[in-house]
Scaffold this active site. Sequence first.
Site, PDB file in Angstrom:
ATOM      1  N   HIS A 151      -4.531   1.877   9.194  1.00  7.39           N
ATOM      2  CA  HIS A 151      -5.148   1.987   8.188  1.00  7.39           C
ATOM      3  C   HIS A 151      -6.277   1.455   7.980  1.00  7.39           C
ATOM      4  CE1 HIS A 151      -1.069   0.075   7.942  1.00  7.39           C
ATOM      5  NE2 HIS A 151      -1.253   0.229   6.387  1.00  7.39           N
ATOM      6  N   SER A 194      -0.715   1.187   2.014  1.00  8.29           N
ATOM      7  CA  SER A 194       0.294   0.130   3.128  1.00  8.29           C
ATOM      8  C   SER A 194       1.148  -0.263   3.341  1.00  8.29           C
ATOM      9  CB  SER A 194      -0.971  -0.525   2.888  1.00  8.29           C
ATOM     10  OG  SER A 194      -0.312  -2.209   2.338  1.00  8.29           O
ATOM     11  N   ASP A 195       1.474  -0.117   4.798  1.00  6.03           N
ATOM     12  CA  ASP A 195       2.899  -0.361   4.524  1.00  6.03           C
ATOM     13  C   ASP A 195       2.635  -1.988   4.567  1.00  6.03           C
ATOM     14  OD1 ASP A 195       5.505  -0.519   5.647  1.00  6.03           O
ATOM     15  OD2 ASP A 195       5.444   0.074   7.540  1.00  6.03           O
ATOM     16  N   ALA A 196       3.854  -2.748   4.992  1.00  5.42           N
ATOM     17  CA  ALA A 196       3.871  -4.287   4.349  1.00  5.42           C
ATOM     18  C   ALA A 196       3.863  -5.581   5.176  1.00  5.42           C
ATOM     19  CB  ALA A 196       6.294  -4.589   4.288  1.00  5.42           C
ATOM     20  N   ALA A 220       0.892  -5.116   6.293  1.00  5.78           N
ATOM     21  CA  ALA A 220       0.232  -4.469   8.047  1.00  5.78           C
ATOM     22  C   ALA A 220      -1.866  -4.536   7.518  1.00  5.78           C
ATOM     23  CB  ALA A 220      -0.167  -2.987   7.531  1.00  5.78           C
TER      24      ALA A 220
END
Length: 1002
Positions: free
Chosen positions: A237, A258-260, A262
Amino acid sequence: MTPPATAGPSPAPEPPPGPEPESRPPWRDPLRPVAERVEDLLGRLTPDERLAMLHQFAPPVDRLGLAAFRTGQEALHGVAWMGPATVFPQAVGLGATWDDELVRRIGEAVGREVRAMRAKDPRVGLNVWAPVVNQLRHPLWGRNEEGYAEDPVLTAALATAYTRGLRGSHPDYWRTAPVLKHWLAHNHETGRDTASTSVPARVLHEYELPAFRGPVRAGAVAGVMPAYNLVNGRPNHLSPLLESELRQWTGRPLVVCSDAGAPSNIAGSEQYHDSHEEGLAAALRAGVDSFTDHGEDSSVTLERLRGALKRGLIGQPDVDRAVRRLLTMRFRLGEFDPGLDPYRPENDPAEAAFDTPDHRALALRAAEAAVVLLKNAPVAPADAPAGRPLLPLPPGLRLAVVGPLADETKLDWYSGALLRAVSPLAGLRDHPATGSVVFAEGTDRVRLSCPEGWLTVPDAEVAERADTGALDPALLAGRTDLPPLTLSADRARAAEFALADWGGGVFTLRAENGHYLSVAEDGFVRASARQPGGWVVQETFEPVPQPDGGELIRHRGTGRLLTAAPEGLRLAGEEEPPTAFRREVVRDGARAVAAAAADADAVIVVAGNDPHINGRETEDRTTLALPPQQDRLWRAAHAANPNTVLVLTSSGPYAVPEAAAGLPALLWTAHGGQAAGTALARVLHGERAPGGRLPQTWYAADTDLPELLDYDLIGSRLTYLYHDGEPLFPFGHGLSYTSFSYDGLTLAGEGIAEGVLTAGVSVRNTGEREGEEVVQLYVRAVEPSVPRPHRALAAYRRVRLAPGATERITFTVDASEALGFWDVAHARWTVEPGDYEIQAGASSRDIRRSVTLTVPGDGRPAPRPVAAVGLDASAFDEHSGAELVDRSRTEGDAVRPARAGERPAVLHYRRCDLGEGAGAVRVEYAADGAGACRGRLELLADGRPVAEAELAADGGVYAYTTAEVPLSGPPVRGVVDLEARLHGALRLARLGFAAEGARRSG
């Protein structure tokens, strides 16, 4: 991705078309350029309104008539998590089709179902998080089922096709906004948010980036999602490559979601920054636009971002840059032009397509196209001509259909709820060419007892819950509205359970009512689940053998042991003794299979995995071996009947060398969605010829594999590109019921014109049946100066040919991409002069024709000008024992020993030009940890030791110091091969070389 929310407030209704009451502002004018409209709308938003848009759940702006907006709708192989939808084969199964147009049509169908479902449920989002383009280089990675292939060309082509379908073809408006997952070098689940993958420059540029670059350049991608892991020591990220690579590939704004969870990991599990304000600020500066964190509660994220603004870590331009990209996506989705959006069902009824006959037929076609025939050898039954392969099955046979997956239609974590389902058993029973069918599941039937009695399932009707339009809570947390299992002293009341062994000691228990034992939130065990499933699977158990022959039972989801309490079977408390059970086998599954096989003309053994168990998101696989129970089943069937077919239905490869050698027929298919059983029956009976091809190498044993987190496929010799051993089945492999010949492989003109390589080959169906062939074009450098692939896929085409028919296939590929490699010495892509073989064949190991092409290339790469510009430590040609780490928190790489206490990092730099001579080497290095660190550097030139120095560092991993070390022995001049050996807990950033005059004695 963390579990989705199952409920929540619906977004505000979208504004009606037309101007605002006072006027028609520029952002409402569809005739203006999108960029101009975005700027006008951005200028009307307050700073707080802009900041709020950075969270996944952006609130409405009522004063402007803006609706709420949510990023993120899973759509990997159908609409997921929002209730019933058409379920297509798993992504790895779509990879096995090698069919771009088919995958494009599936993307189009999924996009239409997204639109149709959104018209009824505003929680369905148009920003779809699909497809996954991480490549399947290590077959034990848990998330391989989500990707297409181990090859970048195949992955990029299929991802491009799928996103084109999802996006639609309108020049201005998008059906959905696809986001590629997961940037970068991801698929392992072991330490997925804390482990760093070491990715050398050549692997990055030749393997990782091309899979993303293809679909992005094609113009059908709205953005990407960074992965949980770190790459070269830096969280994805915060990847500088988001700006330096990704956003340089297209002129369109790309959204980074973003991924959850992260964003919180940056200062949380990863400890990369000291505070969440610093972590989120760094992500925003690196290019993340939308923060997926804390579910629908945006307050935590917004408070951290406000704190970052107050501390000066970010400024308003950083916020505006992200909002600008998010608004652009919303404009492209037609949100602000409802009357003009061609993909709104109210504007075009075709966009309301949902579970249509066409979608059902497409799901069937995809499932058929994904079936891979691995082996089909002759058998010699008394009533068959000698030498006839076992498949296709003649009509009218008595079939034994056996195995734990024979009567199952399994889903994975990213599946939608099934509207309809056909298991292999049902498909074969329903097929008109089947004579009769007998079924044996092959699971052992057991009773469980303890000194207090026999385990029983209380009489209670298990009412199925009506679909809520979202994930069924029963799959996530278990049922609490049923009585738990109890004990009875009456043996006649003992329950019988089907015990399925999924390998590694993991098993499930299914009661006679057809439901699996599941642990609910209250800790009690009930026979309640339709299937194992959920983010944390509550239906899996492990035995803990006891000295007296009994066994404790551990619930795998919680790690706790079971106890048979008076009020029912439940998880034992910390101070509570667990119950030891004894297992009584009522019916042996292998014997039942053997009995069914003995009375049949042919046996179909359906084995494989449950996609929620022993390998999935959150869990890597531990072995390529079949579970022991399943291994026994095919052996029992084959011993009873030589006409045995093994169908492996799984999310990835298995190492089954004995089955491959001993059985006459072997097939593989990924979990094929709603039409899997019909498709398999049609292929087995020859109604549809098998045409699938393996999208990844099937290795013969676990010993063929490197460590789980070894991403350096060049050094580890992994995938078909570099694997030196003999695979069980190679990449691209797949048989047909007919045969094909290849002839006339030629290159157009001089082979390359205007940067394009054009090759043609004629393919003929030489058999007596119609069939499909996947024609594969490979390129091989004949005498490369650096390690290159054995061969690399350049192009492919799936064709259907009638008996005797011939088709001329022409391929056009970018010559530089197909022939080139990353020159680490000069940090550029280059094509080396020399000979290249252009090869055409049926798999990566079945090359039928080849032709040699001589290219002038870009000239032989010049030596590294190290005397003039020095040498970045990370720019090695080869290494052993080294790991790449972050040179700073924002950019650059350094090198450290992967196992500092055991062996050094050995770095090789070929053809280094030291000019007139070097007298000293300047070493730029830092500590690899807090506090004082010590180590040693050795430098060799053409194998001769020329320098050695003890080094010490303090001040942290980014506090670099420079030491000048004199060279010893004769002068080191001209072009030499350098080798650096780094010992100890140090990071090496750079080597510089001082002129010979700097040499000092001593």
